[in-house]
Design a protein around this motif. Structure first.
Motif, PDB file in Angstrom:
ATOM      1  N   ARG A 175     -23.266 -10.715  -6.860  1.00  0.00           N
ATOM      2  CA  ARG A 175     -22.415  -9.434  -6.489  1.00  0.00           C
ATOM      3  C   ARG A 175     -23.146  -8.351  -7.094  1.00  0.00           C
ATOM      4  O   ARG A 175     -22.945  -8.291  -8.384  1.00  0.00           O
ATOM      5  CB  ARG A 175     -20.654 -10.654  -7.226  1.00  0.00           C
ATOM      6  N   TYR A 177     -21.898  -4.309  -8.062  1.00  0.00           N
ATOM      7  CA  TYR A 177     -20.113  -3.644  -8.134  1.00  0.00           C
ATOM      8  C   TYR A 177     -21.717  -2.215  -8.604  1.00  0.00           C
ATOM      9  O   TYR A 177     -21.794  -2.427  -9.239  1.00  0.00           O
ATOM     10  CB  TYR A 177     -19.440  -4.098  -8.680  1.00  0.00           C
ATOM     11  N   ASP A 190     -17.561  -3.247  -4.433  1.00  0.00           N
ATOM     12  CA  ASP A 190     -18.434  -4.135  -4.885  1.00  0.00           C
ATOM     13  C   ASP A 190     -19.915  -3.583  -3.104  1.00  0.00           C
ATOM     14  O   ASP A 190     -18.836  -2.823  -1.967  1.00  0.00           O
ATOM     15  CB  ASP A 190     -17.547  -4.950  -3.711  1.00  0.00           C
ATOM     16  N   THR A 192     -22.359  -5.181  -2.563  1.00  0.00           N
ATOM     17  CA  THR A 192     -23.925  -6.306  -2.194  1.00  0.00           C
ATOM     18  C   THR A 192     -23.850  -6.636  -1.459  1.00  0.00           C
ATOM     19  O   THR A 192     -25.366  -6.363  -1.487  1.00  0.00           O
ATOM     20  CB  THR A 192     -22.721  -7.627  -2.767  1.00  0.00           C
ATOM     21  N   THR A 196     -28.269  -6.279  -0.847  1.00  0.00           N
ATOM     22  CA  THR A 196     -28.875  -7.251  -1.466  1.00  0.00           C
ATOM     23  C   THR A 196     -30.066  -7.463  -0.369  1.00  0.00           C
ATOM     24  O   THR A 196     -30.361  -6.733   0.907  1.00  0.00           O
ATOM     25  CB  THR A 196     -28.122  -8.569  -0.691  1.00  0.00           C
TER      26      THR A 196
END
Length: 211
Positions: A175, A177, A190, A192, A196
């Motif tokens: 995750r 942040y 957030d 992510t 990613t």
């Protein structure tokens, strides 16, 4: 049996040399005789050997020199003592071995059976907090450090801060942040999905790094 060589300090059930490259010596300072050190030394030795091997590039742990208890490694075909390694390699080894010491302390303070320690010490569950994990590390090791921690201590949850795109891109499934300034306050968001699977150059060029 117990061993406490000169210049060794004691910290919550674990003796460690003031020199980061020194040998780890186990000593139960709370219960005095509850844990047979001879039962746990092979396990700790194996764990330290594994940590050193993980933290070497094209190298391996060889042996401990008996004359002065100095760990010897092979790096690029040469036999070296640990202090001859780069500061980044020593930094990695020092902090991972210290983490192993903390794991051992948990076992001692919970009065675990020595036989259980050998199978449990690397698998203790816990929360590991790290601030700016990339400090002192070459970008190559910034990319590797989280993987090394996760392989060595698979049951730790890791929460960390970083300014390194190499760290952000190093672990799938993490995750992500960001701390964003908004007026007179900061907001944690957030992001992510945004980061990613991004390659490191795109992370570096993103808003959060603003390069």
């Amino acid at each position: 049996s117990k061993i406490r060589p000169p210049g060794v300090t004691i910290e919550r059930g674990v003796s460690i040399s003031a020199n980061a490259t020194g040998i780890i010596i186990c000593d139960n300072v709370f219960a005095q005789s509850l844990i047979d050190v001879n039962c746990t030394i092979p396990c700790l030795y194996s764990s330290v050997k594994s940590i050193i091997n993980e933290c070497l590039d094209n190298g391996e742990f060889l042996y401990v020199r008996r004359t002065d208890s100095t760990p010897i490694v092979r790096q690029n075909g040469l036999e070296l003592s640990l202090e001859k390694l780069s500061s980044g390699n020593i930094f990695l080894i020092e902090h991972l071995v210290m983490l192993l010491c903390k794991m051992y302390s948990v076992c001692v303070l919970n009065e675990m059976d020595p036989a259980d320690i050998t199978s449990t010490i690397n698998r203790i569950a816990g929360l590991l907090l790290i601030d700016e994990i990339e400090n002192h590390l070459h970008p190559k090791w910034q990319k590797k450090i989280l993987g090394i921690i996760r392989r060595t201590f698979p049951n730790l949850q890791i929460i960390l801060t970083t300014h390194s795109p190499f760290v952000v891109s190093s672990i799938d499934g993490a995750r992500v942040y960001t701390c964003v300034s908004k007026g007179d306050q900061s907001v944690i968001e957030d992001e992510t999905d945004k980061y990613t699977h991004l390659p490191v150059e795109e992370i570096l060029a993103s808003d959060v790094f603003a390069v």
